[in-house]
Design a protein around this motif. Structure first.
Motif, PDB file in Angstrom:
ATOM      1  N   SER A 129     -10.433   2.647   8.118  1.00 31.10           N
ATOM      2  CA  SER A 129      -9.294   2.404   7.312  1.00 31.10           C
ATOM      3  C   SER A 129      -9.840   1.425   6.078  1.00 31.10           C
ATOM      4  CB  SER A 129      -8.229   1.874   8.226  1.00 31.10           C
ATOM      5  OG  SER A 129      -6.916   1.588   7.682  1.00 31.10           O
ATOM      6  N   ASN A 130     -10.362   0.567   6.240  1.00 34.71           N
ATOM      7  CA  ASN A 130     -10.711  -0.478   5.464  1.00 34.71           C
ATOM      8  C   ASN A 130     -11.498   0.175   4.270  1.00 34.71           C
ATOM      9  OD1 ASN A 130      -9.574  -2.709   6.852  1.00 34.71           O
ATOM     10  ND2 ASN A 130     -11.355  -3.288   7.623  1.00 34.71           N
ATOM     11  N   ALA A 131     -12.320   1.030   4.661  1.00 34.51           N
ATOM     12  CA  ALA A 131     -13.197   1.692   3.635  1.00 34.51           C
ATOM     13  C   ALA A 131     -12.363   2.567   3.005  1.00 34.51           C
ATOM     14  CB  ALA A 131     -14.380   2.469   4.440  1.00 34.51           C
ATOM     15  N   LEU A 132     -11.530   3.266   3.297  1.00 36.20           N
ATOM     16  CA  LEU A 132     -10.427   3.930   2.625  1.00 36.20           C
ATOM     17  C   LEU A 132      -9.551   3.365   1.874  1.00 36.20           C
ATOM     18  CD1 LEU A 132      -9.385   6.621   5.577  1.00 36.20           C
ATOM     19  CD2 LEU A 132     -10.720   7.052   3.315  1.00 36.20           C
ATOM     20  N   PHE A 133      -9.281   2.189   2.045  1.00 36.38           N
ATOM     21  CA  PHE A 133      -8.526   1.088   1.319  1.00 36.38           C
ATOM     22  C   PHE A 133      -9.274   0.759   0.226  1.00 36.38           C
ATOM     23  CE2 PHE A 133      -7.251  -2.897  -0.204  1.00 36.38           C
ATOM     24  CZ  PHE A 133      -5.712  -2.680  -0.413  1.00 36.38           C
TER      25      PHE A 133
ATOM     26  N   VAL B  58     -10.819   1.635  -5.758  1.00 31.94           N
ATOM     27  CA  VAL B  58     -11.940   1.908  -6.724  1.00 31.94           C
ATOM     28  C   VAL B  58     -11.350   3.111  -7.532  1.00 31.94           C
ATOM     29  CG1 VAL B  58     -14.141   2.941  -7.090  1.00 31.94           C
ATOM     30  CG2 VAL B  58     -14.050   0.978  -5.484  1.00 31.94           C
ATOM     31  N   ILE B  59     -10.716   4.033  -7.028  1.00 32.05           N
ATOM     32  CA  ILE B  59     -10.295   5.282  -7.553  1.00 32.05           C
ATOM     33  C   ILE B  59      -8.950   4.898  -8.469  1.00 32.05           C
ATOM     34  CG2 ILE B  59      -8.857   7.446  -7.214  1.00 32.05           C
ATOM     35  CD1 ILE B  59     -10.154   7.676  -4.577  1.00 32.05           C
ATOM     36  N   LYS B  60      -8.379   3.844  -8.028  1.00 29.91           N
ATOM     37  CA  LYS B  60      -7.136   3.367  -8.963  1.00 29.91           C
ATOM     38  C   LYS B  60      -7.713   2.810 -10.214  1.00 29.91           C
ATOM     39  CE  LYS B  60      -3.793   3.125  -5.465  1.00 29.91           C
ATOM     40  NZ  LYS B  60      -2.895   2.129  -4.637  1.00 29.91           N
ATOM     41  N   ASP B  61      -8.821   1.946  -9.927  1.00 29.71           N
ATOM     42  CA  ASP B  61      -9.532   1.189 -11.020  1.00 29.71           C
ATOM     43  C   ASP B  61     -10.291   2.201 -11.856  1.00 29.71           C
ATOM     44  OD1 ASP B  61      -8.612  -1.275  -9.915  1.00 29.71           O
ATOM     45  OD2 ASP B  61     -10.602  -1.713  -9.117  1.00 29.71           O
TER      46      ASP B  61
ATOM     47  N   ASN C  41      -7.349  10.806   0.155  1.00 32.39           N
ATOM     48  CA  ASN C  41      -7.610   9.373   0.770  1.00 32.39           C
ATOM     49  C   ASN C  41      -6.434   8.785   1.271  1.00 32.39           C
ATOM     50  OD1 ASN C  41      -7.504   6.461   0.803  1.00 32.39           O
ATOM     51  ND2 ASN C  41      -9.683   6.537  -0.168  1.00 32.39           N
ATOM     52  N   GLU C  42      -5.160   8.857   0.665  1.00 30.20           N
ATOM     53  CA  GLU C  42      -4.147   8.309   1.382  1.00 30.20           C
ATOM     54  C   GLU C  42      -3.586   8.911   2.659  1.00 30.20           C
ATOM     55  OE1 GLU C  42      -1.444   8.189  -1.954  1.00 30.20           O
ATOM     56  OE2 GLU C  42      -2.375   6.200  -2.744  1.00 30.20           O
ATOM     57  N   ASN C  43      -3.888  10.297   2.782  1.00 29.02           N
ATOM     58  CA  ASN C  43      -3.371  11.195   3.642  1.00 29.02           C
ATOM     59  C   ASN C  43      -4.069  10.897   4.801  1.00 29.02           C
ATOM     60  OD1 ASN C  43      -1.460  12.475   2.260  1.00 29.02           O
ATOM     61  ND2 ASN C  43      -2.551  14.352   1.636  1.00 29.02           N
ATOM     62  N   VAL C  44      -5.417  10.582   4.781  1.00 28.85           N
ATOM     63  CA  VAL C  44      -6.372  10.401   5.964  1.00 28.85           C
ATOM     64  C   VAL C  44      -5.941   9.033   6.383  1.00 28.85           C
ATOM     65  CG1 VAL C  44      -8.788   9.921   6.531  1.00 28.85           C
ATOM     66  CG2 VAL C  44      -8.236  11.750   5.049  1.00 28.85           C
TER      67      VAL C  44
ATOM     68  N   LEU D 194      -4.795   8.108  10.180  1.00 29.09           N
ATOM     69  CA  LEU D 194      -5.638   6.958  10.884  1.00 29.09           C
ATOM     70  C   LEU D 194      -4.597   5.908  11.449  1.00 29.09           C
ATOM     71  CD1 LEU D 194      -8.789   6.280   9.022  1.00 29.09           C
ATOM     72  CD2 LEU D 194      -8.504   7.478  11.119  1.00 29.09           C
ATOM     73  N   GLU D 195      -3.678   5.803  10.576  1.00 23.24           N
ATOM     74  CA  GLU D 195      -2.604   4.535  10.929  1.00 23.24           C
ATOM     75  C   GLU D 195      -1.729   5.089  11.958  1.00 23.24           C
ATOM     76  OE1 GLU D 195      -0.819   3.360   7.241  1.00 23.24           O
ATOM     77  OE2 GLU D 195      -2.526   2.551   6.607  1.00 23.24           O
TER      78      GLU D 195
END
Length: 85
Positions: A4-8, A13-16, A68-71, A75-76
């Protein structure tokens, strides 16, 4: 949750990257205007091609961010279900 931390982190990075691509588009547009004012000859298909390539890159990043957000959401939900058991 390491995944979850890696996805966050990847989402950030994607947003940047998307923000940087938007800056590149703005810079490119201004550079093209300056070139045209200076009398340089740039064909319309060339300009359209460059902007289309940048747009395609951004769309790929948006798709990746959505995946990414879906995964991350899955997980959450899984973590929440495990807590309830």
């Amino acid at each position: 949750m390491t995944v979850s931390n890696a996805l966050f982190n990847e989402a950030q990075v994607i947003k940047d990257t998307n923000s940087a691509l938007e800056d590149v588009q703005a810079t490119l547009a201004l550079a093209l205007v300056d070139s045209l004012k200076a009398g340089d000859h740039i064909t319309t298909p060339t300009v359209i091609g460059m902007l289309k390539d940048l747009e395609d890159i951004q769309l790929k990043y948006y798709d990746r961010l959505e995946d990414n957000e879906n995964v991350q959401g899955g997980l959450e939900n899984q973590a929440q279900a495990e807590k309830e058991d």
